[in-house]
Design an enzyme around this catalytic site. Structure first.
Site, PDB file in Angstrom:
ATOM      1  N   LYS A 254      50.757  -9.216  42.969  1.00 12.10           N
ATOM      2  CA  LYS A 254      50.149 -10.507  42.588  1.00 12.10           C
ATOM      3  C   LYS A 254      49.131 -10.879  43.647  1.00 12.10           C
ATOM      4  O   LYS A 254      49.272 -10.507  44.813  1.00 12.10           O
ATOM      5  CB  LYS A 254      51.224 -11.601  42.537  1.00 12.10           C
ATOM      6  CG  LYS A 254      50.849 -12.763  41.656  1.00 12.10           C
ATOM      7  CD  LYS A 254      51.179 -12.433  40.220  1.00 12.10           C
ATOM      8  CE  LYS A 254      50.930 -13.535  39.256  1.00 12.10           C
ATOM      9  NZ  LYS A 254      51.595 -13.252  37.976  1.00 12.10           N
TER      10      LYS A 254
ATOM     11  N   GLY B 296      52.628 -27.463  29.165  1.00 12.71           N
ATOM     12  CA  GLY B 296      51.411 -26.688  29.394  1.00 12.71           C
ATOM     13  C   GLY B 296      50.622 -26.575  28.104  1.00 12.71           C
ATOM     14  O   GLY B 296      51.182 -26.652  26.998  1.00 12.71           O
TER      15      GLY B 296
ATOM     16  N   GLY C 185      47.658 -24.274  28.259  1.00 22.21           N
ATOM     17  CA  GLY C 185      46.683 -23.245  28.615  1.00 22.21           C
ATOM     18  C   GLY C 185      46.811 -22.050  27.692  1.00 22.21           C
ATOM     19  O   GLY C 185      47.309 -22.163  26.571  1.00 22.21           O
ATOM     20  N   ASN C 186      46.387 -20.906  28.180  1.00 23.55           N
ATOM     21  CA  ASN C 186      46.334 -19.700  27.348  1.00 23.55           C
ATOM     22  C   ASN C 186      47.691 -19.345  26.738  1.00 23.55           C
ATOM     23  O   ASN C 186      47.778 -18.993  25.554  1.00 23.55           O
ATOM     24  CB  ASN C 186      45.795 -18.543  28.199  1.00 23.55           C
ATOM     25  CG  ASN C 186      45.758 -17.244  27.438  1.00 23.55           C
ATOM     26  OD1 ASN C 186      46.603 -16.377  27.625  1.00 23.55           O
ATOM     27  ND2 ASN C 186      44.806 -17.113  26.540  1.00 23.55           N
TER      28      ASN C 186
HETATM   29  N1  GLU Z   1      49.361 -12.671  34.874  1.00 23.04           N
HETATM   30  C1  GLU Z   1      50.185 -12.144  33.823  1.00 23.04           C
HETATM   31  C2  GLU Z   1      51.652 -12.209  34.197  1.00 23.04           C
HETATM   32  O1  GLU Z   1      52.089 -13.008  34.994  1.00 23.04           O
HETATM   33  C3  GLU Z   1      49.733 -10.775  33.388  1.00 23.04           C
HETATM   34  C4  GLU Z   1      49.686  -9.743  34.460  1.00 23.04           C
HETATM   35  C5  GLU Z   1      48.978  -8.486  34.057  1.00 23.04           C
HETATM   36  O2  GLU Z   1      48.500  -8.387  32.949  1.00 23.04           O
HETATM   37  O3  GLU Z   1      48.904  -7.595  34.914  1.00 23.04           O
HETATM   38  O4  GLU Z   1      52.450 -11.503  33.651  1.00 23.04           O
END
Ligand code: GLU
Length: 427
Positions: free
Chosen positions: A106, A218, A220-221
């Site tokens: 991350k 939320g 959002g997306n």
């Molecule tokens: N940010 C998204 C998650 O928390 C997707 C991560 C990704 O596609 O690598 O799962």
């Protein structure tokens, strides 16, 4: 956000509990309760006013025993390295529970895109990649969008990486725009994936989606696509809450007859903030931000940030609630989790429920490697199959061993990752 709350402590406590259940040896525990690698750096940019400003950036690679580290990049003013550590660990479990050949990572930047121009955001994206150009890559660590980042940010990052390395590497990053190496269905994937698992949970309980109501935190997306699919299945969302950057607080938008995307999308900005005055004009009741959790509904879907269902509000969850499906990462604190478990509410835990995004990212990588792209239906069918089989494996284990769903998901993931580390001879 509560400044004293530390999601990393939560992630480690969740891990420690299941590591003990699995009787994991000390070496494996020491390896898995901390990230393998971390990068902390500064990103200097020249702002539109001509001043220099320095932003702090991070990338944490929790584990890559099962494949390249994978996970999003968040832009958030309250970002902390411990939050990113926790999120990178949850990514490891997420990729393992849906059984895709990827590890966990991350990243983030402490910044508020809502107060930055597009040009300034582009400079931050390019600066982030310049600091990490030798530490990420299609075969080592593959970033993606997350809170307040989108396909445009991903493309700027890819472009910078390709300029540095002098060739095309579409597999560097996922969540790219469609037509520029992105996958159809990626935008929808997390919200749809959440509803696929919810659909299966309802099926197991013998409840028809048409008979249910939901309240969502939320807009959002993740939340928007969850609303779309859940509504298409016949469910009724009676409340959504969202953050208002002008007021620096959140509000709940309620409509007893059911909210509709047709009404709300035209009055919502790209960060998921709904216009209060216009919503009122459309007959929405505007309540305080935390009212979403007290609604008398069958299903709660926290789809915002971590630490939202906590010791202060878990006892406000209505008696009618039967299922909580966690669209966000880490929305529930340890204290609240105990309350939910003791009340017998069925939990679809975050790293299972919201794994649709990364699963589609994996499909995006596969398509980039083939240089051949599937149509949307093919992507979504494959996504449904993957999410459904992961859900069924977790719920079957929970049933057999009488485990809380979160613990059952952890047992499957930790076991897979520990086995990968052991067979590589790491521990
Ligand atoms: N940010 C998204 C998650 O928390 C997707 C991560 C990704 O596609 O690598 O799962």
């Amino acid at each position: 956000m509560d400044k004293n709350y530390n999601p990393y402590a939560t992630a480690q406590a969740q891990f420690d509990k299941v590591a003990a259940m699995l009787n994991l040896d000390q070496g494996t525990r020491d390896l898995l309760r901390n990230p393998l690698r971390e990068y902390h750096f500064s990103i200097p940019i020249r702002t539109d006013k001509g001043e220099f400003k320095v932003f702090r950036g991070f990338r944490v690679q929790h584990n890559d025993a099962r494949g390249p580290a994978k996970g999003g990049i968040r832009f958030h003013p309250q970002e902390t390295v411990d939050t990113i550590r926790a999120l990178s660990m949850w990514m490891t479990w997420k990729c393992a529970v849906v059984d895709i050949p990827l590890g966990g990572g991350k990243g983030g930047v402490i910044c508020d895109p809502q107060n930055l121009s597009m040009r300034e955001q582009e400079l931050i994206c390019r600066g982030w990649v310049r600091q990490l150009a030798r530490n990420i890559g299609p075969l080592s660590d593959v970033p993606a969008p997350d809170v307040m980042t989108n396909s445009q940010h991903m493309l700027w990052m890819l472009d910078e990486y390709e300029a540095i390395h002098g060739a095309k590497f579409p597999g560097l990053i996922t969540g790219k725009p469609v037509g520029m190496g992105g996958s159809l269905g990626r935008k929808e994937a997390t919200g749809y994936g959440l509803v696929y698992t919810l659909r299966e949970a309802l099926k197991q309980k013998g409840i028809r989606p048409e008979e249910t109501t939901a309240s969502i935190q939320g807009f959002g997306n993740v939340a928007q696509y969850a609303v779309e699919l859940y509504t298409r299945l016949g469910g009724k969302v009676i409340a959504v809450s969202c953050w208002d950057n002008d007021d620096k607080k959140s509000y709940t938008f309620k409509k007893f007859q059911g909210i509709t995307l047709d009404e709300l999308m035209p009055i919502t900005n790209k960060y998921g903030t709904i216009d209060k005055v216009k919503a009122q004009g459309l007959g929405y009741e505007i309540l305080p931000g935390d009212a979403w959790i007290e609604q008398e509904v069958d299903i709660l879907m926290p789809c915002a940030l971590e630490n939202q269902v906590n010791g202060d509000n878990a006892n406000k969850i209505s008696k009618r609630v039967k299922i909580i499906a966690e669209g966000a990462n880490g929305p529930t604190t340890l204290e609240a989790d105990e309350v939910i478990k003791n009340r017998g509410i069925f939990m679809i835990p975050d790293f299972l429920a919201n794994a649709g995004g990364v699963t589609c990212s994996y499909f995006e990588q596969v398509q980039c490697n083939m240089n051949y792209y599937w149509d949307k239906e093919e992507v979504l069918t494959k996504l449904d199959t993957k999410m459904t089989s992961a859900f069924l494996a977790v719920s079957e284990l929970a049933r057999q061993r009488n485990l809380y769903m979160r613990d059952a998901a952890y047992v499957i993931s930790i076991d897979r990752v520990a086995t990968a580390c052991k067979s590589r001879g790491w521990v």
